[in-house]
Design an enzyme around this catalytic site. Structure first.
Site, PDB file in Angstrom:
ATOM      1  N   LYS A 242      61.783  72.576  -7.872  1.00 27.09           N
ATOM      2  CA  LYS A 242      62.822  73.522  -7.467  1.00 27.09           C
ATOM      3  C   LYS A 242      62.246  74.861  -7.013  1.00 27.09           C
ATOM      4  O   LYS A 242      62.875  75.565  -6.236  1.00 27.09           O
ATOM      5  CB  LYS A 242      63.767  73.770  -8.647  1.00 27.09           C
ATOM      6  N   ARG A 243      61.080  75.196  -7.535  1.00 27.41           N
ATOM      7  CA  ARG A 243      60.456  76.468  -7.137  1.00 27.41           C
ATOM      8  C   ARG A 243      60.258  76.528  -5.615  1.00 27.41           C
ATOM      9  O   ARG A 243      60.168  77.591  -5.033  1.00 27.41           O
ATOM     10  CB  ARG A 243      59.075  76.611  -7.791  1.00 27.41           C
TER      11      ARG A 243
END
Ligand code: GLU
Length: 473
Positions: A242-243
């Site tokens: 998700k980063r």
């Protein structure tokens, strides 16, 4: 033999980019050879599995158009079958009960770690005839009796030949104390029962493969072929997460990507065909082979995905784009019945939209009234002779009988000429009047799509907005 592949996600989160690529490769591998594709939901981890995840996986697969021939199977519905296989392995002495306490196993592991050895079960319960003294009340786990000698060789279709020494593998738990089966057992039983011939999955499962092959052999089943696909990395070289931005397939749908673009992007992660970048589904089917997938990790590049999306918006038949646009209209609460046919809007906006979401937002003006004018556009354009320009246009447009781009173009250029103004001094105030802002498709096209009634009403509304004491230009 007919090729049969499967996609076997655990429903513990959304369908992510990596999972979707595995699904696509498995789907392509089956479809290109006239084989079958199975969808199996591996939901035995009942604490982490959720109904929403199952829903998101099914929705993601459907949106991508990755249809399956069998399933979805749910592992939680197959517990009886797993129990049966475990019992058979026990009866045939290919598995055994293990009564070792957690404390003993922890101690064992710590000792091995301290000596720099790989933690593994030491086989204490391998040859017991029954519960050891004092352990009668213990609910035993079941361990698979892994061969202690020889090698397991995997002829992996992506990685090539990978060999594992059996001496490196310990006796794996296949049923917990409460009788529930563990991952390696359920996968093996399912792959066998479902007749899977080719297992395509992430290479995080490579170390499970020799164990699974041993269990299959113990069951008397010929193991399938395996293909372990390397990870997808973010641009910083770390595992995609998700980063790095959106990693969920449905997020890409919501953000306005076409499934064709995402599939095209995914197929190129680890696979290529010359230097071709754009592949239709048929081209993928014609050229893809799991044997040509690269064994190195690939890097996810969001700009390239966006570029592909634009390519597809521009080149897919407008009717096809319209279907997806319609979905976004629904999300944005735009009523498609209140304006022009969607296909025409697609043609007008596709050169200037990077995503369907942008397209839907730009299209809104053709279906409903805008609330406010863009202040900057008003300051810049509703001045000088703007009022006179709009009044004249209103009068002339009211008389137009053929409401089409050609006539409308003639009206706008004619007004500029007779008022001795540059075209922009006529077209821009008109654009702000009808769209509320300074950007829209070519003005004749914009007016065509808006239709006479809306155009005239908006010009009237704009005339009322122009400050009386507008300065001279
Ligand atoms: N359920 C496993 C996962 O989601 C995949 C198992 C497999 O493909 O063998 O990681």
């Amino acid at each position: 033999m007919t090729v049969k592949t499967r996609f076997a996600p655990s429903p513990t989160g959304f369908l992510h980019i990596g999972g979707a690529r595995t699904a696509l490769f498995s789907w392509l591998e089956a479809r290109r050879q006239g084989g079958e594709f199975v969808l199996r939901i591996e939901d035995t981890d009942q604490e982490r599995s959720t109904a929403e995840s199952v829903e998101a996986i099914l929705e993601g697969m459907q949106w991508l158009g990755l249809d399956w021939d069998e399933g979805p199977y749910y592992q939680t519905e197959r517990f009886d079958r797993y129990r049966e296989v475990i019992q058979r392995l026990l009866d045939e002495d290919k598995a055994y009960y293990c009564y070792c306490s957690r404390e003993r196993l922890d101690e064992l592991r710590e000792g091995q770690r301290a000596r720099g050895e790989k933690p593994r079960y030491d086989g204490r319960c391998r040859d017991l005839d029954g519960p050891p003294e004092g352990a009668e009340a213990v609910k035993p786990v079941v361990r698979f009796r892994n061969p202690q000698e020889g090698q397991v060789v995997v002829e992996d279709r992506v990685r090539g030949r990978v060999a594992f020494d059996n001496s490196e593998l310990d006796d794996l738990i296949i049923a917990r104390g409460d009788g529930t089966p563990t991952y390696n057992l359920t996968v093996v039983v399912d792959d066998a029962d479902m007749g899977v011939t080719r297992v395509i999955r992430g290479d995080d499962h490579l170390n499970n493969t020799p164990r699974q092959i041993n269990i299959l052999k113990a069951m008397g089943v010929e193991p399938p072929e395996y293909a372990h696909v390397a990870m997808i990395l973010g641009e910083d070289g770390k595992r995609l997460s998700k980063r790095h931005g959106a990693v969920s397939v449905l997020q890409y749908r919501d953000d306005g990507y076409l499934p064709e673009a995402l599939l095209n992007y995914l197929v190129r992660l680890g696979w290529s065909h010359g230097d071709q970048e754009v592949f239709t589904r048929d081209e993928m089917l014609a050229h893809f082979s799991i044997d040509d997938v690269n064994r190195a990790a690939s890097t996810f590049n969001p700009e390239k995905l966006l570029w592909l999306n634009q390519q597809y918006l521009k080149t897919l038949p407008p009717e096809e784009v319209s279907e997806h646009l319609l979905w976004h209209f629904g999300q944005l609460d735009i009523n498609p019945a209140e304006g022009p046919p969607l296909g025409e809007v697609v043609l007008a906006l596709r050169e200037r939209s990077r995503t369907l979401l942008e397209m839907a937002e730009s299209a809104r003006m053709f279906y409903e009234e805008f609330e406010a004018y863009d202040e900057k556009a008003v300051r810049k354009n509703f001045k000088g002779r703007a009022q006179e320009v709009l009044e004249r246009l209103h009068a002339e447009l009211s008389g137009v009988t053929e409401w089409n781009a050609e006539t409308l173009h003639a009206v706008v250029t004619g007004a500029a000429e007779s008022m001795e103004l540059k075209l922009g001094k006529v077209a821009q105030p008109l654009r702000v009047a009808v769209s509320g802002g300074a950007v829209s498709p070519p003005i004749d096209l914009t007016l065509t799509l808006l239709g006479r009634e809306r155009t005239l009403a908006r010009i009237t509304r704009a005339i009322g907005q122009i400050p009386a004491e507008s300065e001279a230009d």
